[in-house]
Design a protein around this motif. Structure first.
Motif, PDB file in Angstrom:
ATOM      1  N   SER A 105      -4.173  39.786  20.268  1.00 39.45           N
ATOM      2  CA  SER A 105      -5.285  40.349  20.332  1.00 39.45           C
ATOM      3  C   SER A 105      -6.636  39.480  20.409  1.00 39.45           C
ATOM      4  CB  SER A 105      -5.788  41.331  19.116  1.00 39.45           C
ATOM      5  OG  SER A 105      -4.768  42.457  19.197  1.00 39.45           O
ATOM      6  N   CYS A 109      -8.839  38.933  23.725  1.00 44.17           N
ATOM      7  CA  CYS A 109     -10.172  38.759  23.635  1.00 44.17           C
ATOM      8  C   CYS A 109     -10.804  37.641  24.260  1.00 44.17           C
ATOM      9  CB  CYS A 109     -10.626  38.938  22.277  1.00 44.17           C
ATOM     10  SG  CYS A 109     -12.329  39.170  21.780  1.00 44.17           S
ATOM     11  N   TRP A 212     -11.624  44.952  21.981  1.00 42.39           N
ATOM     12  CA  TRP A 212     -10.966  43.765  21.278  1.00 42.39           C
ATOM     13  C   TRP A 212     -11.611  43.067  20.040  1.00 42.39           C
ATOM     14  CZ3 TRP A 212      -6.004  43.846  22.595  1.00 42.39           C
ATOM     15  CH2 TRP A 212      -5.546  44.419  23.848  1.00 42.39           C
TER      16      TRP A 212
END
Length: 435
Positions: A105, A109, A212
């Protein structure tokens, strides 16, 4: 674990361990976090996918204006079309290592932030070198996100690989066709400045960063999707030597050949139609139709593929559509133009099929990360010479007979390696057997 989509066992799934009372109690406390985090991941996946191609297709729409504005030679401007797959190959290799260190993640991002920054600054750096450097920054963000999308799907949605892969493939196709269709009108609406027409796409990437951020900051969300894989699988994937798997090589070749076909289609199909007598405006619409076919089919094909133990039949159908489309381009390019555009649009949907098979051919998200990085990096390297070779053949032969023969010829090995990649097996089992 039985798949909720198929009702059958798949090679990418493992038996869920029996929970103790303590584990059940802990699980009962997780749903609120799990629910909001899951919804946020879905939004993040869709927004990220929308940003994985506008950096490329928006530039293609304004390439002549960019070339004149920066004083590029025609050769250098032509080489710009080979920069994206090269960057995807080079930077995509970094994704699994970054994901292990920072988490998938966090890397996605950062990838969206890199896309936003690169797109915002590249039109205003005042020279070819700066433009290329900023483009490379955006393409680096695209490359790592390309690789990690199947990983995130595998971790958060192990029983919905087909539907979630279809969702982000559909969003990716929508972003691709949207940027190609609206960049020029949007540039005109912004005063005709190509700088503004390119920079405006940074706003979409900024929006994609937003979902995110809480997933990265909230540690409980990061662990809200535990994988039910055995210690044996974890050990296998930790030391997985992906190059020992024949399926991994077949999938890499399939990915590369379908990317070759896609880049050739995007780069040369309008010119083929124009040389056959189709008006320039209609030739552009035909390309848009070909790309737009990927929006609905990118959602349908992964769902169909995950319901089959072997994806070979899907590979054959898509390949047959490609061969029929190329035959039509050779025999009757003007009279059957719309039919050939539709057939090639179906054939180009080998891309979401390849992404789906990446998610199905490994047992855990760690294995998927290694397979995705290998297949995509190797595949994009394979795809680089194709569009350039078509241009060389066209220039030296003075017609489209040899280039179309090359396109059709490449479709045959694509079908063969796709059938091999679609067999019901995992890379972990193949590597273990080889060892």
């Amino acid at each position: 674990m039985a798949s909720e989509e198929t009702g059958t066992m798949t090679p990418t799934q493992t038996t869920t361990p029996i929970r103790t009372d303590a584990a059940s109690g802990a699980a009962e406390k997780q749903p609120p976090t799990r629910a909001w985090a899951t919804r946020l991941v879905i939004v993040g996946i869709v927004l990220a996918a929308l940003n994985l191609r506008p950096a490329i297709t928006s530039l293609g729409s304004l390439l002549e204006e960019v070339r004149v504005g920066l004083g590029m030679s025609g050769t250098l401007a032509g080489l710009l079309t080979s920069v994206p797959p090269l960057c995807f190959a080079v930077f995509g290799v970094m994704a699994p290592r970054l994901a292990r260190r920072f988490g998938p993640s966090a890397v996605v991002c950062a990838g969206m932030a890199a896309i936003a920054t690169g797109l915002a600054i590249r039109p205003f750096l005042g020279g070819t070198v700066g433009f290329l450097a900023a483009s490379a920054l955006a393409l680096m963000g695209i490359a790592v996100s390309n690789v990690l999308m199947p990983v995130i799907v595998k971790r958060w949605f192990p029983d919905r690989v087909g539907s979630m892969t279809g969702l982000y493939s559909m969003a990716l196709a929508l972003g691709t066709s949207m940027a190609a269709a609206v960049t020029v009108p949007m540039t005109d609406a912004l005063g005709g400045s190509w700088q503004s027409g390119l920079a405006v796409w940074a706003a979409l990437a900024v929006v994609a960063v937003v979902p995110w951020v809480p997933l990265v900051r909230d540690r409980t969300a990061a662990s809200a999707a535990p994988e039910h894989v055995s210690p044996t699988v974890r050990q296998e994937d930790a030391g997985l030597r992906i190059t020992r798997s024949r399926t991994a090589w077949a999938l890499a070749c399939f990915f590369g050949l379908q990317a070759t076909a896609a880049y050739i289609t995007m780069g040369w199909m309008p010119q083929i139609f124009r040389d056959a007598g189709v008006p320039a405006g209609e030739a552009g619409v035909l390309l848009a139709v070909t790309m737009a076919m990927g929006v609905p089919l990118a959602f349908v094909i992964p769902r169909v593929a995950t319901r089959l133990p072997n994806q070979g039949p899907v590979v054959v159908v898509l390949g047959a559509c490609g061969l029929a489309g190329y035959a039509g381009l050779y025999l009757a390019p003007e009279s059957g133009a719309w039919a050939w555009a539709l057939l090639l649009g179906v054939s180009n949907c080998a891309f979401p099929l390849a992404l789906t098979m990446v998610g199905m051919r490994a047992k855990s998200s760690v294995g998927v990360a290694k397979l995705s990085a290998f297949a995509q990096s190797t595949g994009y390297l394979i795809s680089i010479p194709g569009p350039l070779l078509v241009g060389v053949l066209y220039q030296h032969s003075g017609g489209w007979g040899l280039p179309i023969a090359l396109m059709a010829g490449l479709m045959v090995p694509q079908i063969v390696v796709g059938i091999l990649a679609g067999r019901n097996r995992t890379v972990e089992d193949e590597v273990a057997a080889a060892a």
